[in-house]
Scaffold this motif. Structure first.
Motif, mmCIF file in Angstrom:
data_model
loop_
_atom_site.group_PDB
_atom_site.id
_atom_site.type_symbol
_atom_site.label_atom_id
_atom_site.label_comp_id
_atom_site.label_asym_id
_atom_site.label_seq_id
_atom_site.Cartn_x
_atom_site.Cartn_y
_atom_site.Cartn_z
ATOM 1 N N PHE A 36 0.825 -1.214 0.000
ATOM 2 C CA PHE A 36 0.000 0.000 0.000
ATOM 3 C C PHE A 36 0.860 1.265 0.000
ATOM 4 N N LEU A 37 1.995 1.230 0.717
ATOM 5 C CA LEU A 37 2.864 2.413 0.728
ATOM 6 C C LEU A 37 3.413 2.665 -0.684
ATOM 7 N N GLU A 38 3.763 1.575 -1.385
ATOM 8 C CA GLU A 38 4.286 1.751 -2.758
ATOM 9 C C GLU A 38 3.221 2.318 -3.692
ATOM 10 N N TYR A 39 1.990 1.801 -3.579
ATOM 11 C CA TYR A 39 0.906 2.361 -4.409
ATOM 12 C C TYR A 39 0.806 3.871 -4.167
ATOM 13 N N ALA A 40 0.842 4.245 -2.876
ATOM 14 C CA ALA A 40 0.601 5.655 -2.518
ATOM 15 C C ALA A 40 1.768 6.554 -2.927
ATOM 16 N N ARG A 41 2.917 5.937 -3.255
ATOM 17 C CA ARG A 41 4.079 6.752 -3.649
ATOM 18 C C ARG A 41 4.258 6.807 -5.162
ATOM 19 N N LEU A 42 3.336 6.193 -5.902
ATOM 20 C CA LEU A 42 3.404 6.300 -7.360
ATOM 21 C C LEU A 42 3.073 7.748 -7.754
ATOM 22 N N PRO A 43 3.668 8.251 -8.836
ATOM 23 C CA PRO A 43 3.553 9.680 -9.166
ATOM 24 C C PRO A 43 2.118 10.206 -9.256
ATOM 25 N N ASP A 44 1.190 9.446 -9.868
ATOM 26 C CA ASP A 44 -0.152 9.993 -10.065
ATOM 27 C C ASP A 44 -1.174 9.472 -9.056
ATOM 28 N N SER A 45 -0.688 8.933 -7.955
ATOM 29 C CA SER A 45 -1.632 8.305 -7.020
ATOM 30 C C SER A 45 -2.645 9.305 -6.460
ATOM 31 N N ILE A 46 -3.914 8.874 -6.383
ATOM 32 C CA ILE A 46 -4.950 9.771 -5.832
ATOM 33 C C ILE A 46 -4.936 9.763 -4.305
ATOM 34 N N LEU A 47 -4.237 8.804 -3.716
ATOM 35 C CA LEU A 47 -4.018 8.823 -2.264
ATOM 36 C C LEU A 47 -2.516 8.806 -2.038
ATOM 37 N N THR A 48 -2.029 9.583 -1.123
ATOM 38 C CA THR A 48 -0.588 9.672 -0.896
ATOM 39 C C THR A 48 -0.278 9.403 0.578
ATOM 40 N N VAL A 49 1.024 9.255 0.844
ATOM 41 C CA VAL A 49 1.432 8.984 2.219
ATOM 42 C C VAL A 49 2.668 9.829 2.536
ATOM 43 N N ALA A 50 2.789 10.223 3.801
ATOM 44 C CA ALA A 50 3.934 11.064 4.189
ATOM 45 C C ALA A 50 5.252 10.315 3.948
ATOM 46 N N ASP A 51 6.316 11.072 3.571
ATOM 47 C CA ASP A 51 7.606 10.458 3.217
ATOM 48 C C ASP A 51 8.208 9.635 4.349
ATOM 49 N N ASN A 52 7.979 10.068 5.574
ATOM 50 C CA ASN A 52 8.656 9.397 6.693
ATOM 51 C C ASN A 52 7.918 8.159 7.207
ATOM 52 N N VAL A 53 6.807 7.790 6.571
ATOM 53 C CA VAL A 53 6.071 6.604 7.041
ATOM 54 C C VAL A 53 6.757 5.337 6.511
ATOM 55 N N THR A 54 7.057 4.391 7.423
ATOM 56 C CA THR A 54 7.692 3.132 7.007
ATOM 57 C C THR A 54 6.896 1.946 7.553
ATOM 58 N N ALA A 55 7.088 0.795 6.904
ATOM 59 C CA ALA A 55 6.432 -0.424 7.399
ATOM 60 C C ALA A 55 6.941 -0.764 8.797
ATOM 61 N N GLU A 56 8.238 -0.546 9.043
ATOM 62 C CA GLU A 56 8.808 -0.876 10.365
ATOM 63 C C GLU A 56 8.065 -0.095 11.455
ATOM 64 N N ALA A 57 7.850 1.192 11.198
ATOM 65 C CA ALA A 57 7.176 2.019 12.213
ATOM 66 C C ALA A 57 5.736 1.545 12.407
ATOM 67 N N ILE A 58 5.074 1.187 11.297
ATOM 68 C CA ILE A 58 3.678 0.727 11.405
ATOM 69 C C ILE A 58 3.614 -0.580 12.192
ATOM 70 N N LEU A 59 4.593 -1.456 11.978
ATOM 71 C CA LEU A 59 4.588 -2.757 12.663
ATOM 72 C C LEU A 59 4.841 -2.640 14.170
ATOM 73 N N THR A 60 5.342 -1.485 14.627
ATOM 74 C CA THR A 60 5.505 -1.337 16.082
ATOM 75 C C THR A 60 4.161 -1.098 16.770
ATOM 76 N N LYS A 61 3.123 -0.825 15.960
ATOM 77 C CA LYS A 61 1.810 -0.545 16.573
ATOM 78 C C LYS A 61 0.781 -1.586 16.147
ATOM 79 N N ILE A 62 1.198 -2.840 16.098
ATOM 80 C CA ILE A 62 0.289 -3.907 15.686
ATOM 81 C C ILE A 62 -0.827 -4.088 16.724
ATOM 82 N N ALA A 63 -2.041 -4.256 16.224
ATOM 83 C CA ALA A 63 -3.188 -4.440 17.138
ATOM 84 C C ALA A 63 -3.818 -5.810 16.923
ATOM 85 N N SER A 64 -4.685 -6.180 17.849
ATOM 86 C CA SER A 64 -5.384 -7.459 17.764
ATOM 87 C C SER A 64 -6.589 -7.350 16.830
#
Ligand SMILES: Cc1cc2nc3c(=O)[nH]c(=O)nc-3n(C[C@H](O)[C@H](O)[C@H](O)COP(=O)(O)OP(=O)(O)OC[C@H]3O[C@@H](n4cnc5c(N)ncnc54)[C@H](O)[C@@H]3O)c2cc1C
Length: 469
Positions: free
Chosen positions: A371-399
């Motif tokens: 999903f992060l790669e999709y959002a970083r494609l040049p013409d993507s209609i949804l984008t994500v901040a540059d500093n967002v990483t999978a590692e950071a997201i995985l530190t907040k895993i929920a049940s």
């Protein structure tokens, strides 16, 4: 105190599995008792405590349908019978309109641009590869359609069936391998024993976290638990109860920078809705019929491991022009956790099952990065901040709140399982586990429907086994 009436079947726990299993058993005409520690859940069944502030004839569970349906592969007949009782819909509002649907609109275009396609999750439940859908809801006649409303009513209509609320099952009373009754604690703290008929059976359906407690207290579990509950218990049956806990791990991906207006559902939309929405709800329509999810999706993942992994997800507008994706790691999940019992008799999750294995972490990382790669494609209609990483997201895993496996089924008593293919506890004659505890794998989809279908199928097998004990 011993209650004299003996039952052919006692079912401990009136949740998703317990209601379905008890109803199936009651079709035989034999005497069935369903015991539930809690009280009534719907206003219509007697819960007058937790009514909605804007509607004092309904509880939140009646008004806000938030259980969606995924039909698992196989067990076709039990599934078909169940879905006849509890059909699903993906158009919740009775006036045929979709309300507040901007999150579906933009996310579907985002996924379409990356090779995904739309499916109907009710008509084609087997479609699980790069597909998205409007959420499927269990709603009928403008209200959430639950086992309590439909299936329990079918059982209650039979003279052979009875339900007791406020009845907590403490343990099975056993003579060696044979269960002869259950010890129950009433809401006022009094205890009594309810006997089983000579050829009766006990089905435990107290849920993945509570079924182990009932089994430990019945003298069934790992040796490590013996010291804790041994008082008065003889004939310990050593089985890995509480081990092999599984769950869907959930990662939250926030896509910001939508270039279009995607209004978030206001936090007060359900607790204190506008008069307009209340009026619409009176006609089984409007945003109150829809809960907050707007899109579901499923796909498999490419990883470097030999396991085949899949993910599913839910999408909503988390804030204005912000899409929040909850990504669930489903098929392939290998991480195992553990529950045990504390000296004061409470369930304790001693090991969390979320992303414990390196393979699961890699798979979840692959899903997030997709999903992060999709959002970083040049013409993507949804984008994500540059500093967002999978590692950071995985530190907040929920049940994913989809716990399974603490009394898991396997074909042989190989030290890893608690029940056989009939859901019978190894080493016992007439003790069964029919809830989410026995499921050996997490499904590619949510848990409630597979649990109900498996419970229905298990009850049929238990009825067929009857002559053998
Ligand atoms: C917040 C949340 C949201 C969820 N959302 C979804 C969803 O959208 N879709 C979906 O498919 N699944 C969802 N699930 C998962 C689903 O609820 C469970 O997988 C399912 O209810 C498990 O069924 P069960 O019969 O195994 O256990 P349960 O439904 O938990 O039933 C166990 C019952 O036994 C009772 N009990 C416990 N101990 C005793 C005892 N000692 N004596 C008597 N009674 C006892 C409990 O009170 C309970 O009623 C959600 C779960 C949670 C917590």
């Amino acid at each position: 105190q011993v209650e004299q009436s003996a039952y052919d079947y006692i079912v401990a726990g009136a949740g998703a599995a317990g209601i379905v299993a008890a109803e199936q058993l009651s079709q035989s005409g034999r005497k069935v008792l369903l015991l539930e520690r809690g009280g009534p859940s719907l206003y219509s069944t007697g819960n007058t405590q937790q009514v909605l502030t804007w509607n004092d004839t309904m509880t939140t569970y009646e008004a806000r349908p938030s259980w969606h349906w995924d039909v698992p592969k196989g067990i076709a007949q039990a599934a078909a019978e169940l879905y006849e009782h509890l059909p699903g819909t993906n158009l919740a509002s009775e006036d045929g309109k979709r309300y507040d649907d901007a999150a579906f609109d933009i996310t579907s275009r985002f996924l379409l641009a990356n090779g995904w396609s739309e499916t109907d999750a009710i008509k084609d439940p087997e479609a699980k590869e790069l597909v998205y859908a409007h959420p499927a809801w269990s709603i009928a006649n403008g209200l959430r359609d639950t086992p309590v409303r439909k299936i329990l009513d079918a059982a209650k209509a039979r003279a052979c069936f009875s339900l007791q609320l406020g009845a907590k099952v403490l343990r099975a009373i056993r003579t060696g391998s044979k269960v002869t009754g259950v010890e129950v604690e009433r809401a006022d703290g009094t205890r009594e024993i309810i006997p089983l008929a000579e050829d009766g059976a006990l089905l435990v359906a107290a849920g993945t976290h509570s079924t182990p407690r009932v089994l430990f207290n019945s003298g069934i579990g790992p040796a490590a638990q013996i010291d804790i509950v041994a008082g008065g218990t003889t004939n310990w049956i050593e089985l890995p109860v509480g081990r092999s806990l599984k769950n869907h791990a959930v990662a939250t991906i926030t896509l910001t920078g939508a270039k279009e207006n995607v209004p978030a559902l206001h936090a007060t939309a359900f607790p204190s809705p506008s008069q307009e929405n209340i009026d619409l709800f009176a006609h089984s329509s409007g945003v109150l019929m829809q809960s907050s999810q707007r899109l579901n999706f499923w796909t498999s993942l490419n990883t470097t491991t030999t396991r085949q992994y899949a993910v599913q997800g839910t999408v909503r507008a988390g804030a204005n022009s912000t899409i929040s994706i909850q990504l669930y790691l489903t098929h392939g999940t290998s991480s195992l956790g553990e529950v045990s019992i504390t000296p004061d008799g409470k369930t304790n999750m001693t090991i969390s099952p979320l992303l414990r294995s390196a393979e699961d972490r890699e798979a979840m990382s692959a899903g997030v990065n997709m999903f992060l790669e999709y959002a970083r494609l040049p013409d993507s209609i949804l984008t994500v901040a540059d500093n967002v990483t999978a590692e950071a997201i995985l530190t907040k895993i929920a049940s994913g709140a989809h716990n399974l496996g603490t009394a898991q089924m396997r074909v042989s008593n190989d030290g890893k399982s608690v029940v056989d293919e009939d859901t019978k506890v190894w080493g016992t004659d007439n003790l069964f586990v029919v809830d989410g505890s026995f499921h050996p794998k997490v499904p590619t989809g949510n848990t409630q429907a597979p649990i109900m279908i498996a419970a229905k199928y298990a009850a049929k097998r238990i009825l067929a086994l009857r002559r053998d004990w």
